[in-house]
Design a protein around this motif. Structure first.
Motif, PDB file in Angstrom:
ATOM      1  N   PRO A   1      -2.433  10.693  -4.981  1.00  0.00           N
ATOM      2  CA  PRO A   1      -3.385   9.585  -4.884  1.00  0.00           C
ATOM      3  C   PRO A   1      -3.541   9.125  -3.445  1.00  0.00           C
ATOM      4  O   PRO A   1      -2.571   9.077  -2.683  1.00  0.00           O
ATOM      5  CB  PRO A   1      -2.740   8.501  -5.749  1.00  0.00           C
ATOM      6  CG  PRO A   1      -1.848   9.241  -6.691  1.00  0.00           C
ATOM      7  CD  PRO A   1      -1.326  10.390  -5.908  1.00  0.00           C
ATOM      8  N   GLU A   2      -4.759   8.758  -3.102  1.00  0.00           N
ATOM      9  CA  GLU A   2      -5.089   8.299  -1.754  1.00  0.00           C
ATOM     10  C   GLU A   2      -5.591   6.863  -1.848  1.00  0.00           C
ATOM     11  O   GLU A   2      -6.526   6.565  -2.593  1.00  0.00           O
ATOM     12  CB  GLU A   2      -6.162   9.208  -1.172  1.00  0.00           C
ATOM     13  CG  GLU A   2      -6.640   8.829   0.209  1.00  0.00           C
ATOM     14  CD  GLU A   2      -7.818   9.689   0.653  1.00  0.00           C
ATOM     15  OE1 GLU A   2      -8.351  10.455  -0.172  1.00  0.00           O
ATOM     16  OE2 GLU A   2      -8.206   9.578   1.831  1.00  0.00           O
ATOM     17  N   PHE A   3      -4.978   5.978  -1.095  1.00  0.00           N
ATOM     18  CA  PHE A   3      -5.308   4.554  -1.140  1.00  0.00           C
ATOM     19  C   PHE A   3      -6.751   4.298  -0.730  1.00  0.00           C
ATOM     20  O   PHE A   3      -7.249   4.864   0.247  1.00  0.00           O
ATOM     21  CB  PHE A   3      -4.363   3.792  -0.209  1.00  0.00           C
ATOM     22  CG  PHE A   3      -4.747   2.363   0.011  1.00  0.00           C
ATOM     23  CD1 PHE A   3      -5.431   1.978   1.159  1.00  0.00           C
ATOM     24  CD2 PHE A   3      -4.438   1.396  -0.933  1.00  0.00           C
ATOM     25  CE1 PHE A   3      -5.789   0.661   1.366  1.00  0.00           C
ATOM     26  CE2 PHE A   3      -4.797   0.071  -0.732  1.00  0.00           C
ATOM     27  CZ  PHE A   3      -5.470  -0.298   0.417  1.00  0.00           C
TER      28      PHE A   3
ATOM     29  N   TYR B   1      -7.030   3.757  -6.028  1.00  0.00           N
ATOM     30  CA  TYR B   1      -6.681   5.005  -5.360  1.00  0.00           C
ATOM     31  C   TYR B   1      -7.644   6.085  -5.841  1.00  0.00           C
ATOM     32  O   TYR B   1      -8.218   5.984  -6.924  1.00  0.00           O
ATOM     33  CB  TYR B   1      -5.251   5.459  -5.698  1.00  0.00           C
ATOM     34  CG  TYR B   1      -4.150   4.582  -5.178  1.00  0.00           C
ATOM     35  CD1 TYR B   1      -3.751   3.433  -5.856  1.00  0.00           C
ATOM     36  CD2 TYR B   1      -3.488   4.903  -3.994  1.00  0.00           C
ATOM     37  CE1 TYR B   1      -2.718   2.635  -5.383  1.00  0.00           C
ATOM     38  CE2 TYR B   1      -2.444   4.114  -3.502  1.00  0.00           C
ATOM     39  CZ  TYR B   1      -2.074   2.985  -4.213  1.00  0.00           C
ATOM     40  OH  TYR B   1      -1.058   2.194  -3.733  1.00  0.00           O
TER      41      TYR B   1
ATOM     42  N   LYS C   1       0.853  -1.182   0.000  1.00  0.00           N
ATOM     43  CA  LYS C   1       0.000   0.000   0.000  1.00  0.00           C
ATOM     44  C   LYS C   1       0.890   1.234   0.000  1.00  0.00           C
ATOM     45  O   LYS C   1       1.815   1.343   0.806  1.00  0.00           O
ATOM     46  CB  LYS C   1      -0.878  -0.038   1.252  1.00  0.00           C
ATOM     47  CG  LYS C   1      -1.811   1.136   1.392  1.00  0.00           C
ATOM     48  CD  LYS C   1      -2.875   0.847   2.443  1.00  0.00           C
ATOM     49  CE  LYS C   1      -2.355   0.820   3.849  1.00  0.00           C
ATOM     50  NZ  LYS C   1      -3.447   0.644   4.837  1.00  0.00           N
TER      51      LYS C   1
END
Lengths: 111, 115
Positions: free
Chosen positions: B43-45, B35, A98
């Motif tokens: 980008p945000e997971f 994302y 991640k």
């Protein structure tokens, strides 16, 4: 604690100059630090990456410097070219692959 | 070879509607990630899959968001009762495995606009 702080927000460099982008983190669980390059309308693409047991990695004109004790790392672009104009993101990897991204730096190289 | 593809490239919908966003990963890649990228941000997971199962969905903002990958290849991100705050570019990425150093290859994204 999962944040990655990136600076500057934007950067203008003359052609042939050195572009430097800095990132800092707090979470010691991060185990891999990639840099991504993104052009408008495209997805991010991996540029170069480093593991925390290495202090420097160079690929062509791109170099990552890594300071584990300070929890900081930076991207240096040597001999910057107009084609390097893009948004650059630092990132840090957590278990499971991640990625946590910085907010990005918009680089403009003036010809 | 073919990279990660995402469809549609653009989606405009009205508040309250349901949308589905599709991702076709690189052939043979076992790991798939979603994302979300808001304007001017990184980008945000959201979620990632190893094979067919969602290994980590901790980034999904609420229960209106759901993703599936039924056969371990194509994935669909589903958003129910869309809100204006859901407007963003949704990026999909894939990697060969989850191993350290495996590159995540990103698609071009789907730009979602909720009116």
């Amino acid at each position: 604690q999962q944040q990655v702080k990136q600076s500057p927000q934007s950067l203008i460099v003359q052609k042939g100059g050195i572009s430097i982008i800095n990132c800092a983190y707090e979470n010691t669980a991060f185990d891999y630090f990639p840099w991504y390059q993104q052009f408008p309308g495209k997805g991010p693409a991996l540029l170069i990456a480093i593991r925390p047991d290495v202090s420097e990695k160079k690929e062509g004109r791109f170099t990552i410097s890594f300071n584990k004790s300070a929890k900081q790392f930076s991207l240096h672009i040597m001999d910057s070219q107009p084609g390097d104009s893009a948004t650059y993101f630092c990132a840090a990897r957590l278990v499971g692959n991640k990625l946590v991204f910085g907010a990005g730096t918009i680089l403009r190289v003036k010809s | 070879g073919a990279g990660v593809s995402q469809t549609p490239s653009n989606k405009v919908t009205e508040k309250g509607k349901y949308v589905e966003l599709r991702c076709d990963p690189i052939s043979g890649h076992t790991a798939l990630y979603w994302y979300r990228q808001s304007l001017g941000q990184g980008p945000e997971f959201l979620i990632y899959f190893q094979g067919t199962g969602a290994a980590d969905d901790s980034g999904l903002p609420n229960d209106r968001f759901f993703a599936v990958r039924p056969e371990g290849s194509v994935s669909t991100l589903k958003i129910q009762r869309t809100e204006r705050g859901d407007s963003a570019v949704y990026l999909c990425a894939s990697s060969l495995t989850l191993n350290l150093g495996d590159t995540q290859y990103f698609g071009p994204g789907t730009r979602l606009t909720v009116l």
